[in-house]
Write a protein that holds these residues in place. Structure first.
Motif, PDB file in Angstrom:
ATOM      1  N   LEU A   1       0.778  -1.222   0.298  1.00 33.56           N
ATOM      2  CA  LEU A   1       0.054  -0.140   0.256  1.00 33.56           C
ATOM      3  C   LEU A   1       0.991   1.305  -0.059  1.00 33.56           C
ATOM      4  O   LEU A   1       0.363   2.349  -0.430  1.00 33.56           O
ATOM      5  CB  LEU A   1      -1.053   0.101   1.241  1.00 33.56           C
ATOM      6  N   ASN A   2       1.892   1.271   0.575  1.00 28.15           N
ATOM      7  CA  ASN A   2       2.897   2.342   0.534  1.00 28.15           C
ATOM      8  C   ASN A   2       4.054   2.038  -0.113  1.00 28.15           C
ATOM      9  O   ASN A   2       5.085   1.100   0.165  1.00 28.15           O
ATOM     10  CB  ASN A   2       3.032   2.931   2.015  1.00 28.15           C
TER      11      ASN A   2
ATOM     12  N   SER B   1      -0.699   1.070  -4.687  1.00 30.23           N
ATOM     13  CA  SER B   1      -0.020   1.556  -3.777  1.00 30.23           C
ATOM     14  C   SER B   1      -0.469   3.222  -3.738  1.00 30.23           C
ATOM     15  O   SER B   1       0.141   4.039  -4.639  1.00 30.23           O
ATOM     16  CB  SER B   1       1.298   1.576  -3.760  1.00 30.23           C
ATOM     17  N   PHE B   2      -1.583   3.544  -3.118  1.00 29.22           N
ATOM     18  CA  PHE B   2      -1.828   4.961  -3.160  1.00 29.22           C
ATOM     19  C   PHE B   2      -1.044   5.969  -2.543  1.00 29.22           C
ATOM     20  O   PHE B   2      -1.386   7.029  -2.532  1.00 29.22           O
ATOM     21  CB  PHE B   2      -3.417   5.032  -2.947  1.00 29.22           C
ATOM     22  N   GLU B   3      -0.214   5.239  -1.590  1.00 29.94           N
ATOM     23  CA  GLU B   3       0.785   6.239  -0.856  1.00 29.94           C
ATOM     24  C   GLU B   3       2.181   6.044  -1.252  1.00 29.94           C
ATOM     25  O   GLU B   3       2.754   4.787  -1.331  1.00 29.94           O
ATOM     26  CB  GLU B   3       0.398   6.165   0.689  1.00 29.94           C
TER      27      GLU B   3
ATOM     28  N   TYR C   1      -5.829   6.229   5.827  1.00 27.65           N
ATOM     29  CA  TYR C   1      -5.639   5.212   4.767  1.00 27.65           C
ATOM     30  C   TYR C   1      -5.705   3.658   5.331  1.00 27.65           C
ATOM     31  O   TYR C   1      -4.509   3.400   6.390  1.00 27.65           O
ATOM     32  CB  TYR C   1      -4.308   5.388   3.995  1.00 27.65           C
ATOM     33  N   VAL C   2      -6.353   3.006   5.070  1.00 28.40           N
ATOM     34  CA  VAL C   2      -6.424   1.775   5.670  1.00 28.40           C
ATOM     35  C   VAL C   2      -5.686   0.720   5.284  1.00 28.40           C
ATOM     36  O   VAL C   2      -5.612   0.496   4.262  1.00 28.40           O
ATOM     37  CB  VAL C   2      -8.193   0.957   5.638  1.00 28.40           C
ATOM     38  N   GLU C   3      -4.765   0.117   6.131  1.00 27.00           N
ATOM     39  CA  GLU C   3      -3.570  -1.007   5.622  1.00 27.00           C
ATOM     40  C   GLU C   3      -4.116  -2.258   6.126  1.00 27.00           C
ATOM     41  O   GLU C   3      -3.749  -3.138   5.049  1.00 27.00           O
ATOM     42  CB  GLU C   3      -2.364  -0.579   6.066  1.00 27.00           C
TER      43      GLU C   3
ATOM     44  N   SER D   1      -9.458  -8.148  16.020  1.00 27.03           N
ATOM     45  CA  SER D   1      -9.747  -8.678  14.601  1.00 27.03           C
ATOM     46  C   SER D   1     -10.904  -7.649  14.092  1.00 27.03           C
ATOM     47  O   SER D   1     -11.037  -7.972  13.028  1.00 27.03           O
ATOM     48  CB  SER D   1      -9.710  -9.923  14.411  1.00 27.03           C
ATOM     49  N   ASN D   2     -11.555  -7.072  15.187  1.00 25.99           N
ATOM     50  CA  ASN D   2     -12.861  -6.394  14.552  1.00 25.99           C
ATOM     51  C   ASN D   2     -12.514  -5.032  14.282  1.00 25.99           C
ATOM     52  O   ASN D   2     -13.482  -3.983  13.562  1.00 25.99           O
ATOM     53  CB  ASN D   2     -13.976  -6.494  15.629  1.00 25.99           C
ATOM     54  N   GLU D   3     -11.338  -4.629  14.521  1.00 25.72           N
ATOM     55  CA  GLU D   3     -10.601  -3.228  14.283  1.00 25.72           C
ATOM     56  C   GLU D   3      -9.759  -3.190  13.043  1.00 25.72           C
ATOM     57  O   GLU D   3      -9.040  -4.225  12.819  1.00 25.72           O
ATOM     58  CB  GLU D   3     -10.001  -2.614  15.262  1.00 25.72           C
ATOM     59  N   MET D   4      -9.822  -2.221  12.155  1.00 25.37           N
ATOM     60  CA  MET D   4      -8.876  -2.104  10.968  1.00 25.37           C
ATOM     61  C   MET D   4      -7.637  -0.928  11.437  1.00 25.37           C
ATOM     62  O   MET D   4      -8.074  -0.076  12.501  1.00 25.37           O
ATOM     63  CB  MET D   4      -9.738  -1.612   9.956  1.00 25.37           C
ATOM     64  N   SER D   5      -6.701  -0.994  10.696  1.00 28.30           N
ATOM     65  CA  SER D   5      -5.873   0.023  11.123  1.00 28.30           C
ATOM     66  C   SER D   5      -5.091   0.722   9.974  1.00 28.30           C
ATOM     67  O   SER D   5      -5.051   0.071   9.067  1.00 28.30           O
ATOM     68  CB  SER D   5      -4.652  -0.935  12.022  1.00 28.30           C
ATOM     69  N   GLY D   6      -4.828   1.944  10.121  1.00 27.07           N
ATOM     70  CA  GLY D   6      -4.190   2.731   9.151  1.00 27.07           C
ATOM     71  C   GLY D   6      -3.671   4.092   9.773  1.00 27.07           C
ATOM     72  O   GLY D   6      -3.246   3.905  10.731  1.00 27.07           O
TER      73      GLY D   6
END
Ligand code: 5AD
Ligand code: SF4
Length: 442
Positions: free
Chosen positions: A154-155, A200-202, A390-392, A399-404
């Protein structure tokens, strides 16, 4: 090229990377070089027939750690025939053949400008069982026409220049990475475009001192302006900036061009002018403060991070307090803090140094304690704000949470599912725990 097709097909390599983002980017180049030669990359060391350590020399601790890892992994040779172990990166460059004395089971040592030779070197090691060391620095080598195999999809880390001309007196990098040279702007822009097309938007533009990027009348702000026009990407970051070269044009460009994120990593190193002079940093504490003011005036929410060194040779208690005080005044979002580590061959290694190790450690610890409070407060200040994340990936903790990451480079977690990966999501920040923001989708 590795001639024995059958053998080649089954040969897998792993690269263990230490040190800075430049090394991460170089490992991505090495993966491409070896893939192109028909070898296969693996993440599982038990599967690998070739183990490569991409090493860092910036501090003694970094070297000791990797020597420990090498010693532990070469022991696999006693039960794994034909296993090759190679060292690349700054330690390879710095120590060359001497590494063989440190561990006689090492098969090859390859310096930072010789990675294109790796397939041949591996072939030779397999055929002849001889130790090979190739560490000539080559000013012309910029690894053009080679698209890195990204470890983070992604980066995209994109090297815009290699080497360093600054010779800060404590630093080994100009010796291990040679003189500064910039990659052609066209190459960089097409790599950015391709990264975006590959989702890879970043992108993060990399160089030891990106502010001195220069190619055919294009300076670093020109490069940022042109990168900003590339439709396939959404965010642009860059590291590292040197305070002596940070121009008003760059500040204006950061403030004006939408894709350039509001974060700058600007190593301070010391808050005392005499020490800055001894470090050959070529700026004063006043100049640095002035830059911070200009940056914050142009971008009130900019995140500023830094590097500092505690216990540089001859640093007095008062001089160290200047660093502590200026860090309090500036209120960095985050700081990487190190105790001075003597590097053979650098100018500072010849300086009179009577600072006891315990003093260095105590100064470092005080800097860390103060900065931890500041960083915590900085993160808490974000509560209530709405941030673009920007969600990675899934959060490691839940596991119910997203990180970015936010535009200002803060890890943020929020309730969500994997369908959000690689998307830009507006998140309202409701809490800050340690150095992670927590939010809810807005
Ligand atoms: N000792 C301690 N820290 C060092 N750095 C570079 N060389 C040394 C050294 N000899 C730190 C600087 C630099 C960062 C990458 O590492 O702060 O900005
Ligand atoms: Fe080392 Fe200074 Fe170059 Fe950074 S700018 S790599 S600290 S010599």
């Amino acid at each position: 090229m590795i001639s024995d097709i059958k053998r080649k097909k089954y040969m897998k390599f792993i690269i263990e990377t230490y040190g800075c983002q430049m090394n991460v980017a170089d490992s991505e180049l090495i993966v491409s070089i070896l893939n192109n030669a028909g070898l296969t990359h693996t993440e599982n060391i038990d599967d690998a027939q070739i183990i490569i350590f991409n090493t860092c020399s910036v501090r003694e601790n970094a070297e000791k750690r990797v020597i420990g890892r090498i010693t532990s992994e070469v022991s696999r040779k006693s039960h794994q025939n034909n296993l090759l172990v190679g060292i690349v990166g700054c330690m390879a460059q710095r120590l060359g053949e001497e590494l063989k004395k440190i561990n006689k089971k090492i098969d090859f040592v390859v310096g930072v400008d010789q990675y294109s030779l790796l397939p041949e070197i591996i072939e030779d090691c397999l055929n002849n069982n001889d130790f090979i060391s190739k560490t000539t620095l080559n000013q012309a080598e910029i690894y053009n026409d080679l698209y890195p195999t990204r470890s983070n999809p992604l980066n995209a880390f994109i090297t815009i220049m290699r080497g360093c001309n600054n010779f800060c007196t404590y630093c080994i990098v100009p010796f291990t990475r040679g003189r500064e040279r910039s990659r052609p702007i066209k190459e960089i822009l097409s790599e950015i475009e391709l990264a975006g097309q590959n989702k890879s938007f970043e992108v993060t533009l990399l160089g030891q001192n990106v502010n001195s990027y220069s190619f055919e009348n294009n300076d670093f702000p020109d490069l940022l302006q042109k990168a900003n026009e590339i439709d396939s990407i959404r965010r642009i970051r860059f590291v590292t900036s040197h305070p002596k070269d940070l121009s008003d044009k760059l500040i204006e460009t950061m403030a004006t061009y939408e894709k350039v994120c509001e974060h700058i990593h600007l190593p301070l190193q010391s808050g005392n002018n005499e020490i800055l002079n001894k470090m050959n940093r070529k700026y004063t504490a006043e100049h640095y403060l002035n830059l911070i003011n200009k940056l914050r005036k142009a971008m009130p929410d900019i995140a500023i991070t830094t590097d500092v060194i505690a216990g540089f040779p001859s640093e007095t208690e008062e001089q160290y307090l200047d660093t502590l005080n200026i860090m309090k005044e500036i209120q960095f979002d985050f700081a990487y803090m190190f105790k001075y580590s003597e590097r053979t061959g650098t100018k500072a290694a010849d300086f009179e140094d009577s600072i006891p190790e315990t003093t260095r450690l105590y100064r470092l610890q005080n800097l860390i304690d103060q900065q931890t409070e500041i960083t915590t407060a900085k993160y808490k200040k974000k509560i209530g704000s709405i941030q673009e994340v920007y969600v990675e990936c899934k959060s490691k903790r839940n596991s119910n949470e997203m990180s970015g990451k936010t535009r200002d480079f803060k890890i943020t977690v929020f309730d969500g599912n994997e369908s959000l990966i690689n998307q830009f999501v507006k998140v309202k920040i409701v809490d800050a725990v340690g150095w992670t923001l927590k939010g809810i989708k807005n």
